[in-house]
Design a protein around this motif. Sequence first.
Motif, PDB file in Angstrom:
ATOM      1  N   LYS A   7      13.972 -32.472   0.996  1.00  0.00           N
ATOM      2  CA  LYS A   7      14.988 -32.533  -0.051  1.00  0.00           C
ATOM      3  C   LYS A   7      16.163 -31.673   0.391  1.00  0.00           C
ATOM      4  CE  LYS A   7      11.378 -32.982  -3.457  1.00  0.00           C
ATOM      5  NZ  LYS A   7      10.278 -32.591  -2.558  1.00  0.00           N
ATOM      6  N   HIS A   8      17.291 -32.331   0.660  1.00  0.00           N
ATOM      7  CA  HIS A   8      18.485 -31.641   1.121  1.00  0.00           C
ATOM      8  C   HIS A   8      19.548 -31.696   0.035  1.00  0.00           C
ATOM      9  CE1 HIS A   8      17.392 -32.253   5.659  1.00  0.00           C
ATOM     10  NE2 HIS A   8      16.428 -31.690   4.963  1.00  0.00           N
ATOM     11  N   ASN A  81      12.141 -40.060   4.835  1.00  0.00           N
ATOM     12  CA  ASN A  81      11.902 -38.716   5.361  1.00  0.00           C
ATOM     13  C   ASN A  81      12.759 -37.672   4.668  1.00  0.00           C
ATOM     14  OD1 ASN A  81      10.056 -39.678   7.237  1.00  0.00           O
ATOM     15  ND2 ASN A  81      11.632 -39.993   8.789  1.00  0.00           N
ATOM     16  N   VAL A  82      14.000 -38.073   4.323  1.00  0.00           N
ATOM     17  CA  VAL A  82      14.963 -37.145   3.743  1.00  0.00           C
ATOM     18  C   VAL A  82      15.613 -37.786   2.522  1.00  0.00           C
ATOM     19  CG1 VAL A  82      17.105 -35.851   4.138  1.00  0.00           C
ATOM     20  CG2 VAL A  82      15.468 -36.121   5.999  1.00  0.00           C
ATOM     21  N   VAL A  83      15.797 -36.983   1.487  1.00  0.00           N
ATOM     22  CA  VAL A  83      16.545 -37.384   0.300  1.00  0.00           C
ATOM     23  C   VAL A  83      17.682 -36.383   0.146  1.00  0.00           C
ATOM     24  CG1 VAL A  83      16.458 -37.628  -2.206  1.00  0.00           C
ATOM     25  CG2 VAL A  83      14.536 -38.399  -0.832  1.00  0.00           C
ATOM     26  N   ILE A 115      11.545 -25.860  -4.655  1.00  0.00           N
ATOM     27  CA  ILE A 115      12.226 -25.383  -3.454  1.00  0.00           C
ATOM     28  C   ILE A 115      12.780 -26.567  -2.650  1.00  0.00           C
ATOM     29  CG2 ILE A 115      11.948 -24.058  -1.310  1.00  0.00           C
ATOM     30  CD1 ILE A 115      11.597 -22.417  -3.914  1.00  0.00           C
ATOM     31  N   TYR A 116      14.010 -26.420  -2.222  1.00  0.00           N
ATOM     32  CA  TYR A 116      14.677 -27.428  -1.402  1.00  0.00           C
ATOM     33  C   TYR A 116      14.570 -27.028   0.062  1.00  0.00           C
ATOM     34  CZ  TYR A 116      16.478 -28.792  -5.939  1.00  0.00           C
ATOM     35  OH  TYR A 116      16.577 -29.185  -7.246  1.00  0.00           O
ATOM     36  N   ASN A 117      14.594 -28.024   0.933  1.00  0.00           N
ATOM     37  CA  ASN A 117      14.429 -27.755   2.356  1.00  0.00           C
ATOM     38  C   ASN A 117      15.705 -27.255   3.020  1.00  0.00           C
ATOM     39  OD1 ASN A 117      12.592 -30.317   1.604  1.00  0.00           O
ATOM     40  ND2 ASN A 117      11.510 -28.866   2.916  1.00  0.00           N
ATOM     41  N   TYR A 158      18.026 -18.861   0.144  1.00  0.00           N
ATOM     42  CA  TYR A 158      18.477 -20.033   0.885  1.00  0.00           C
ATOM     43  C   TYR A 158      19.529 -19.642   1.925  1.00  0.00           C
ATOM     44  CZ  TYR A 158      16.217 -23.154  -2.481  1.00  0.00           C
ATOM     45  OH  TYR A 158      15.295 -23.814  -3.263  1.00  0.00           O
ATOM     46  N   ASP A 159      19.441 -20.257   3.090  1.00  0.00           N
ATOM     47  CA  ASP A 159      20.489 -20.153   4.100  1.00  0.00           C
ATOM     48  C   ASP A 159      21.427 -21.335   3.878  1.00  0.00           C
ATOM     49  OD1 ASP A 159      19.491 -17.882   5.448  1.00  0.00           O
ATOM     50  OD2 ASP A 159      18.050 -19.143   6.530  1.00  0.00           O
TER      51      ASP A 159
END
Length: 180
Positions: A7-8, A81-83, A115-117, A158-159
């Motif tokens: 999750k981006h 794979n990614v949202v 938590i987001y990636n 978060y970075d």
Amino acid sequence: MIQKIQKHLLIGGPGTGKSTTLNYLSSLGYCCFPEIAREITLAAKEKGVDQLYLTDPLAFSKALLEGRIKQFHDANLINENVVYIDRGIPDVSAYLNYSNQNYPAEFSQANKKYIYNKVFYFPMWEEIFISDNERYENLDEAKEIDFHLQKTYTDLGYDLISVPKVSIQERADFILKHQD
């Protein structure tokens, strides 16, 4: 083997190009979840409340928190794979901090639970900032919101990956290069 969906987030102050970039990513075939604040604002307008956030910030924020938690769960159901998601759960707290509103512990708890990636940060960009019917903030207010967003996310560990001030296509390319 079940693969965990990445999750981006796309975050930043109002009018920084997040939604436009997200729409471009979507047009390329990537799975994207739009900002839901406008939906809540428009639904309130249909009920006669011009700006729910200004009229009742906590009611607006609770609806937003519920919607963003639902988006988080919905992202887990996507076969990708990614949202990419326009704004995240911590944005709710950041906006409430900006407006000096007290809020229940459930908001802070949600920030830590979901938590987001990756978090892609869109810095303030005066040249592209505009107000519209759903965006009530002026440029100075947008800058203050931007400060609270950065602080909220960095305080949560978060970075932030700063997205350059370039064309929409170049911004999307930058994000895609950083998705792994």
